[in-house]
Design a protein around this motif. Structure first.
Motif, PDB file in Angstrom:
ATOM      1  N   SER B  16      -5.754 -32.634 -19.045  1.00 41.29           N
ATOM      2  CA  SER B  16      -4.842 -33.118 -20.077  1.00 41.29           C
ATOM      3  C   SER B  16      -4.934 -34.635 -20.171  1.00 41.29           C
ATOM      4  N   VAL B  17      -4.604 -35.136 -21.361  1.00 39.39           N
ATOM      5  CA  VAL B  17      -4.684 -36.574 -21.603  1.00 39.39           C
ATOM      6  C   VAL B  17      -3.726 -37.313 -20.671  1.00 39.39           C
ATOM      7  N   SER B  18      -2.506 -36.778 -20.568  1.00 37.92           N
ATOM      8  CA  SER B  18      -1.498 -37.458 -19.743  1.00 37.92           C
ATOM      9  C   SER B  18      -1.946 -37.548 -18.288  1.00 37.92           C
ATOM     10  N   ALA B  19      -2.488 -36.433 -17.764  1.00 32.73           N
ATOM     11  CA  ALA B  19      -2.904 -36.421 -16.360  1.00 32.73           C
ATOM     12  C   ALA B  19      -4.022 -37.437 -16.130  1.00 32.73           C
ATOM     13  N   MET B  20      -4.968 -37.476 -17.064  1.00 33.53           N
ATOM     14  CA  MET B  20      -6.086 -38.407 -16.938  1.00 33.53           C
ATOM     15  C   MET B  20      -5.588 -39.845 -16.968  1.00 33.53           C
ATOM     16  N   PHE B  21      -4.628 -40.081 -17.863  1.00 31.43           N
ATOM     17  CA  PHE B  21      -4.072 -41.419 -18.016  1.00 31.43           C
ATOM     18  C   PHE B  21      -3.335 -41.835 -16.733  1.00 31.43           C
ATOM     19  N   LEU B  22      -2.484 -40.950 -16.244  1.00 36.39           N
ATOM     20  CA  LEU B  22      -1.721 -41.261 -15.035  1.00 36.39           C
ATOM     21  C   LEU B  22      -2.649 -41.444 -13.844  1.00 36.39           C
ATOM     22  N   TYR B  23      -3.699 -40.619 -13.803  1.00 39.55           N
ATOM     23  CA  TYR B  23      -4.670 -40.722 -12.715  1.00 39.55           C
ATOM     24  C   TYR B  23      -5.315 -42.108 -12.724  1.00 39.55           C
ATOM     25  N   ALA B  24      -5.778 -42.528 -13.917  1.00 43.17           N
ATOM     26  CA  ALA B  24      -6.455 -43.828 -14.007  1.00 43.17           C
ATOM     27  C   ALA B  24      -5.514 -44.957 -13.593  1.00 43.17           C
ATOM     28  N   VAL B 130      -4.052 -42.396 -28.065  1.00 43.10           N
ATOM     29  CA  VAL B 130      -2.964 -43.020 -28.812  1.00 43.10           C
ATOM     30  C   VAL B 130      -1.847 -42.017 -29.102  1.00 43.10           C
ATOM     31  N   LYS B 131      -2.232 -40.824 -29.548  1.00 43.72           N
ATOM     32  CA  LYS B 131      -1.221 -39.806 -29.860  1.00 43.72           C
ATOM     33  C   LYS B 131      -0.400 -39.466 -28.618  1.00 43.72           C
ATOM     34  N   THR B 132      -1.094 -39.322 -27.500  1.00 51.10           N
ATOM     35  CA  THR B 132      -0.406 -38.895 -26.277  1.00 51.10           C
ATOM     36  C   THR B 132       0.499 -39.990 -25.724  1.00 51.10           C
ATOM     37  N   LEU B 133       0.052 -41.241 -25.858  1.00 53.95           N
ATOM     38  CA  LEU B 133       0.897 -42.335 -25.363  1.00 53.95           C
ATOM     39  C   LEU B 133       2.270 -42.273 -26.014  1.00 53.95           C
ATOM     40  N   GLU B 134       2.293 -41.943 -27.313  1.00 61.32           N
ATOM     41  CA  GLU B 134       3.587 -41.876 -27.971  1.00 61.32           C
ATOM     42  C   GLU B 134       4.320 -40.573 -27.661  1.00 61.32           C
ATOM     43  N   GLU B 136       3.850 -38.068 -25.376  1.00 58.01           N
ATOM     44  CA  GLU B 136       4.123 -37.547 -24.036  1.00 58.01           C
ATOM     45  C   GLU B 136       4.561 -38.614 -23.059  1.00 58.01           C
ATOM     46  N   LEU B 137       4.119 -39.849 -23.281  1.00 62.11           N
ATOM     47  CA  LEU B 137       4.392 -40.872 -22.283  1.00 62.11           C
ATOM     48  C   LEU B 137       5.407 -41.915 -22.751  1.00 62.11           C
ATOM     49  N   GLY B 138       6.014 -41.643 -23.922  1.00 60.35           N
ATOM     50  CA  GLY B 138       7.190 -42.419 -24.303  1.00 60.35           C
ATOM     51  C   GLY B 138       6.953 -43.820 -24.826  1.00 60.35           C
ATOM     52  N   MET B 139       5.762 -44.110 -25.366  1.00 59.98           N
ATOM     53  CA  MET B 139       5.570 -45.435 -25.959  1.00 59.98           C
ATOM     54  C   MET B 139       6.453 -45.554 -27.206  1.00 59.98           C
ATOM     55  N   PRO B 140       7.158 -46.684 -27.393  1.00 56.04           N
ATOM     56  CA  PRO B 140       8.057 -46.828 -28.549  1.00 56.04           C
ATOM     57  C   PRO B 140       7.309 -46.652 -29.869  1.00 56.04           C
ATOM     58  N   ARG B 141       8.002 -46.076 -30.867  1.00 52.14           N
ATOM     59  CA  ARG B 141       7.320 -45.673 -32.106  1.00 52.14           C
ATOM     60  C   ARG B 141       6.643 -46.823 -32.840  1.00 52.14           C
ATOM     61  N   GLY B 142       7.309 -47.993 -32.904  1.00 57.28           N
ATOM     62  CA  GLY B 142       6.730 -49.112 -33.639  1.00 57.28           C
ATOM     63  C   GLY B 142       5.436 -49.587 -32.994  1.00 57.28           C
ATOM     64  N   PHE B 143       5.469 -49.702 -31.684  1.00 47.71           N
ATOM     65  CA  PHE B 143       4.296 -50.140 -30.940  1.00 47.71           C
ATOM     66  C   PHE B 143       3.183 -49.099 -31.046  1.00 47.71           C
ATOM     67  N   ALA B 144       3.579 -47.820 -30.989  1.00 45.55           N
ATOM     68  CA  ALA B 144       2.592 -46.746 -31.119  1.00 45.55           C
ATOM     69  C   ALA B 144       1.965 -46.767 -32.506  1.00 45.55           C
ATOM     70  N   PHE B 145       2.783 -47.077 -33.517  1.00 48.04           N
ATOM     71  CA  PHE B 145       2.252 -47.183 -34.878  1.00 48.04           C
ATOM     72  C   PHE B 145       1.228 -48.316 -34.948  1.00 48.04           C
ATOM     73  N   LYS B 215      12.223 -40.413 -32.000  1.00 40.90           N
ATOM     74  CA  LYS B 215      11.443 -40.596 -30.786  1.00 40.90           C
ATOM     75  C   LYS B 215      10.773 -39.277 -30.469  1.00 40.90           C
ATOM     76  N   ARG B 216       9.478 -39.312 -30.322  1.00 39.18           N
ATOM     77  CA  ARG B 216       8.759 -38.065 -30.068  1.00 39.18           C
ATOM     78  C   ARG B 216       8.424 -37.995 -28.596  1.00 39.18           C
ATOM     79  N   ARG B 217       9.092 -37.115 -27.884  1.00 39.33           N
ATOM     80  CA  ARG B 217       8.763 -36.971 -26.479  1.00 39.33           C
ATOM     81  C   ARG B 217       8.721 -35.489 -26.130  1.00 39.33           C
ATOM     82  N   PHE B 218       7.537 -35.027 -25.941  1.00 36.57           N
ATOM     83  CA  PHE B 218       7.372 -33.635 -25.512  1.00 36.57           C
ATOM     84  C   PHE B 218       7.134 -33.674 -24.015  1.00 36.57           C
TER      85      PHE B 218
END
Lengths: 468, 246, 199
Positions: B16-24, B130-134, B136-145, B215-218
């Motif tokens: 998963s993107v989140s796992a890879m991101f957290l791992y890195a 980029v999609k996952t940062l917003e 699943e990982l809670g990046m604020p919407r404006g910054f994610a945009f 806020k999109r947080r799955f």
């Protein structure tokens, strides 16, 4: 709700720079209203005023009244609500599309309105398919042709089923075939209200219920369904707007020696499409058009002829130097003052831009300005001046009429005349007027081939294409 | 075409993107947390080297250039810390223990961190990231945009760049920029056009409801293969905190 | 239509609108491209040894000045640099995710520069100040990353210092000064460039 838009603007604009005064506009259910006028007449400002963009995003002022489906967008709370039931298509897809892929672009609208991820993607896919973009969902938006990008903006504006749609000069960057798509789109909108901001009134005259003409920020005329005929065009033309009409000019000119010649050419990008050209030539003293649908390879061919891209096969023989001018004038500037540009051109070529003629007399008054801060017209002209300084024997122009108003357009004619008196000119364009009025010969570029076609035939073909 | 993309971000990948991101991120933290060559050797072997190999396949020259950083760290250490028992000779130069240990420590860190980043970049495409940062990982919407729009601009700017370089050639200026003036004259037209695009894209985004975007947080959608990353992360963590006796 | 960017400054609110975020995106990608290219500039200058630092390190601070000069709101310098660094990490470069730490620290210190001026100046002077301060942020991140170079500053390494050829504290001072000079120059240039294209 019957009244979708009702606005009366007493005054709107920027501090010390009022643009609109005393404008009122109403749009009811299933009504199509077209706002026409020349550039600078306040058309786009009208759109930005009634939707609240001017006060909330641009630091301007709107005095007056506006309701969109009963909501007041001049109030910040109302401004945030209107996306729910309005859709927007702006002039240039490259200035509207915000997301890297078509799927995300269409889903963006829905996500903003609170749709769940799964539902948003499902609906977005449906709409991409409806607009002929299936198979492109996860491509980079940049891989799409101009026409596809336009359809993407249409899909994204409609995906949340708004009841009111604003289209701001949707024809600005589109070929006649894309125009036909937009016309079909408008025809299929049913109950929705539509506001079309457009100077090329001719393209939508048969589709609209009301025409509002603007001039100098005021209403200069209103016509309702029964009164809309060709006379409207005449009136709008008198206001200084380009209504999209053209005059077919026979051209018999003495063309000189051949400055570029190619046979058996195969062009394209590595790994991309290829285009074959059996025979192509340009003579000094003529203006040659490359015409065809967006994405058909016009620009690639133009750049190959300019020597920027190497052909896969075949050879291009030239006499003298070539000069390529990109679509956007800003690409032409290398220094941050007009004076430096003038100096550098003089140094490189010995030509002084300020003395190129009356079209360039203004240049000496803005020497200390940054070229990027000039008006669009001035930037276009400065770019032409730089190009002319180089005195090439062949000029290759990519869509030179993009964003031009009537005044600029007619001086473009004089300029082309001047350039082509000493050089050959190739113009990649989908502007019917340019082909009918300023060119001598035409090559069609389509379906992987480029061939010389009869000019009058091409003009008639294009003029039929947009009607859809 | 974006490689390995799917309608739902990351679906086409085994992890998963989140796992890879957290791992890195976690490996990056580990790489900075210690300077012991023995401990960093573990992160270098488990993350650094695999990352460099994958990275080399995709990004080529970027990876060999890391060698320059390693040479640089060696020179620094020899100049600053060449004390202790001799380890080996490099021509007339006697490389001593302190300098060598420090070279190894810093080099392993450089490889670990570069490898972690390259591992992420070569397995996850930017759109999915980029999609996952917003979502699943809670990046604020404006910054994610802003981040998503930046990604949209990248190929557009590449197109601009080709045009600017074509004009430079037509006007007889060098195409490979050398002086700061060259850089400036290439960046300015691109910036000018991008600003104009940005203004309108911003207006369009507001008119399309950016400011009411919820806020999109799955919940992160972890996958079975993520367990492998967890195991790898645990081994490296144990190594760094000294549990493995290194 | 050309819209007057200047008028935006008269907006009463300092909260970010979609236009600000879009401009942040513009600045972020331009910064990321500069950051990406800066690695090659850095490598090319590395033949000059320590002199390479002042010639190139400031390129990595310019995300702040581009964003601040464009957006002219509090937070822009920090967000612009951070966004540039995140994109740089995704692109990727060999700095990996540690780039983000550099970005956050450099952006934070650059932001401090604009803050010291009361968020009223966005010209090349402000850019130079922000750039110089960003150099402190770079040093902080480097103190961690290049710990092996600086470690002798702590007690652990004191005895080594006495026998080493060059004192690590000298390295620290040089590092900081080079950062600040480079940051000031590139900060001024970046501010000036954006100012002359901004509409």
């Amino acid at each position: 709700m019957d009244e979708l838009l009702k606005a009366s603007i007493d005054e709107a604009g920027y501090p010390n720079k009022p643009v609109l005064s005393d404008i009122s506009i109403e749009v009811h259910n299933s009504e199509r209203v077209m706002v026409v006028g020349s550039s600078g007449s306040g058309k786009t400002t009208l759109l930005l005023s009634v939707t609240g963009v001017i006060p909330h995003l641009l630091g301007g002022i709107v005095r007056g009244y506006s309701r969109i489906a009963g909501v007041n967008p001049l109030d910040i709370k109302g401004f945030r609500l209107i996306p729910k039931f309005t859709g927007f298509v702006l002039q240039d897809p490259d200035k509207q599309v915000a997301m890297p892929t078509p799927l995300d672009e269409v889903a963006f609208t829905l996500e903003n309105l609170g749709w769940s991820e799964g539902e948003a993607y499902k609906r977005a896919l449906q709409y991409l398919k409806r607009f002929g973009l299936d198979g492109y969902e996860l491509r980079w938006v940049e891989d799409l042709s101009g026409g596809q990008k336009r359809r993407l903006t249409l899909a994204a504006s409609l995906v949340h089923e708004p009841i009111l749609l604003f289209l701001d000069e949707p024809t600005a960057s589109i070929d006649p075939w894309g125009l036909a798509d937009i016309r079909n789109f408008i025809r299929g909108l049913g109950e929705k209200g539509v506001v079309i901001i457009e100077h090329k009134a001719r393209y939508f005259l048969d589709l609209v219920d009301r025409v509002i003409a603007l001039s100098n920020g005021r209403i200069a005329g209103v016509w309702d369904r029964g009164d809309i005929d060709e006379s409207v065009l005449k009136r709008v033309r008198e206001l200084g707007a380009d209504v999209g009409e053209y005059v077919f000019r026979e051209r018999i000119r003495d063309a000189g020696e051949i400055v570029l010649e190619a046979q058996g050419l195969k062009v394209g990008y590595k790994g991309g499409f290829a285009l074959s050209v059996e025979d192509f030539y340009v003579r000094r003293g003529e203006v040659v058009a490359l015409v065809g649908p967006n994405g058909g390879g016009k620009t690639t061919l133009l750049k190959t002829l300019a020597g920027i891209i190497k052909p896969f096969e075949g050879e291009i023989r030239t006499k003298g130097t070539r000069f390529y001018m990109p679509q956007h004038p800003d690409y032409m500037f290398l220094f941050n003052s007009v004076g430096r540009e003038v100096e550098e051109v003089k140094k490189a070529t010995g030509v002084d831009i300020t003395s190129l003629g009356p079209e360039f007399s203004w240049v000496s008054r803005v020497l200390d300005r940054s070229p990027y801060k000039l008006s669009h017209g001035q930037r276009r002209w400065l770019a032409f001046g730089i190009a002319m300084g180089y005195n090439a024997s062949l000029y290759l122009l990519d869509e030179p009429t993009t964003g031009m108003d009537v005044r600029l357009y007619s001086s473009l004619g004089r300029l082309l005349e001047r350039i082509s008196s000493r050089a050959g000119v190739v113009v990649a364009t989908h502007d019917i007027r340019v082909i009918a009025e300023y060119t001598d010969r035409v090559y069609m570029v389509s379906d992987g081939k480029a061939w010389e076609a009869d000019r009058e035939y091409v003009v008639r073909l294009l003029d039929k294409a947009w009607r859809g | 075409m974006l490689s390995g993309s799917s309608i739902r971000p990351g679906e086409a990948r085994p992890v998963s993107v989140s796992a890879m991101f957290l791992y890195a991120i976690w490996i990056t933290i580990l790489g900075v947390a210690t300077g012991d060559p023995e401990k960093l050797a573990v992160t270098t072997i488990l993350t650094g080297i695999p990352g460099l190999i994958l990275g080399y396949k995709r990004y080529g020259i970027l990876v060999p250039l890391i060698g320059l950083a390693l040479i640089g760290s060696f020179i620094n250490m020899v100049v600053l810390y060449n004390v202790g028992n001799p380890v080996f000779n490099l021509g007339p130069l006697v490389v001593r223990e302190e300098a060598w240990r420090r070279t190894l420590g810093l080099s392993f860190r450089i490889i670990t961190l570069a490898g972690a980043g390259l591992l992420f970049a070569s397995t996850i495409n930017p759109r999915d990231a980029v999609k996952t940062l917003e979502s699943e990982l809670g990046m604020p919407r404006g910054f994610a945009f802003a981040l998503a729009f930046a990604l949209r601009l990248l190929p557009l700017i590449y197109r601009d760049l080709l045009e600017v370089l074509a004009v430079r050639r037509m006007r007889g200026y060098r195409r490979v920029p050398i002086s700061p003036g060259d850089y400036k004259s290439i960046i300015m037209p691109i910036l000018s056009i991008s600003i104009e695009r940005g203004l309108w894209v911003g207006i369009a985004a507001e008119l399309r409801g950016l400011s009411i975007r919820p806020k999109r947080r799955f919940k992160p959608r972890f996958k079975r293969m993520d367990a492998l990353l967890v195991v790898l992360a645990v081994i490296q963590t144990l190594a760094v905190i000294g549990f493995l006796g290194l | 239509m050309v819209i007057a960017l200047e008028a935006r400054e008269k907006l009463a609110t300092r909260t970010y609108t979609g236009v600000d975020y879009a401009l942040l995106g513009v600045s972020g990608i331009i910064a990321a491209i500069i950051f990406y290219a800066a690695w090659y500039v850095w490598d090319a200058f590395s033949v000059l040894g320590p002199l390479g630092r002042p010639l190139s390190v400031g390129l990595w601070f310019t995300g702040s000045m581009i964003a601040a000069t464009l957006i002219k709101k509090p937070g822009a310098a920090f967000l612009g640099e951070t966004l540039g660094a995140i994109i740089e990490a995704i692109l990727p470069t060999r700095g990996g995710f540690w780039n983000i730490v550099y970005g956050v620290l450099q952006g934070g210190f650059a932001e401090l520069g604009y803050r010291l001026l009361g968020y009223r100046r966005w010209d090349i002077i402000a850019g130079a100040l922000a750039g110089a301060l960003a150099g402190i942020g770079e040093l902080l991140a480097s103190l961690l990353y290049y710990r092996e170079i600086f470690e002798a500053l702590s007690d652990v390494g004191r005895e080594i210092t006495e026998t080493g050829a060059v004192s690590p504290s000298l390295v620290l001072v040089y590092w900081l000064i080079a950062n600040m000079i480079s940051g000031a120059i590139y900060g001024a240039v970046a501010s000036g460039a954006v100012k002359s294209v901004g509409r």
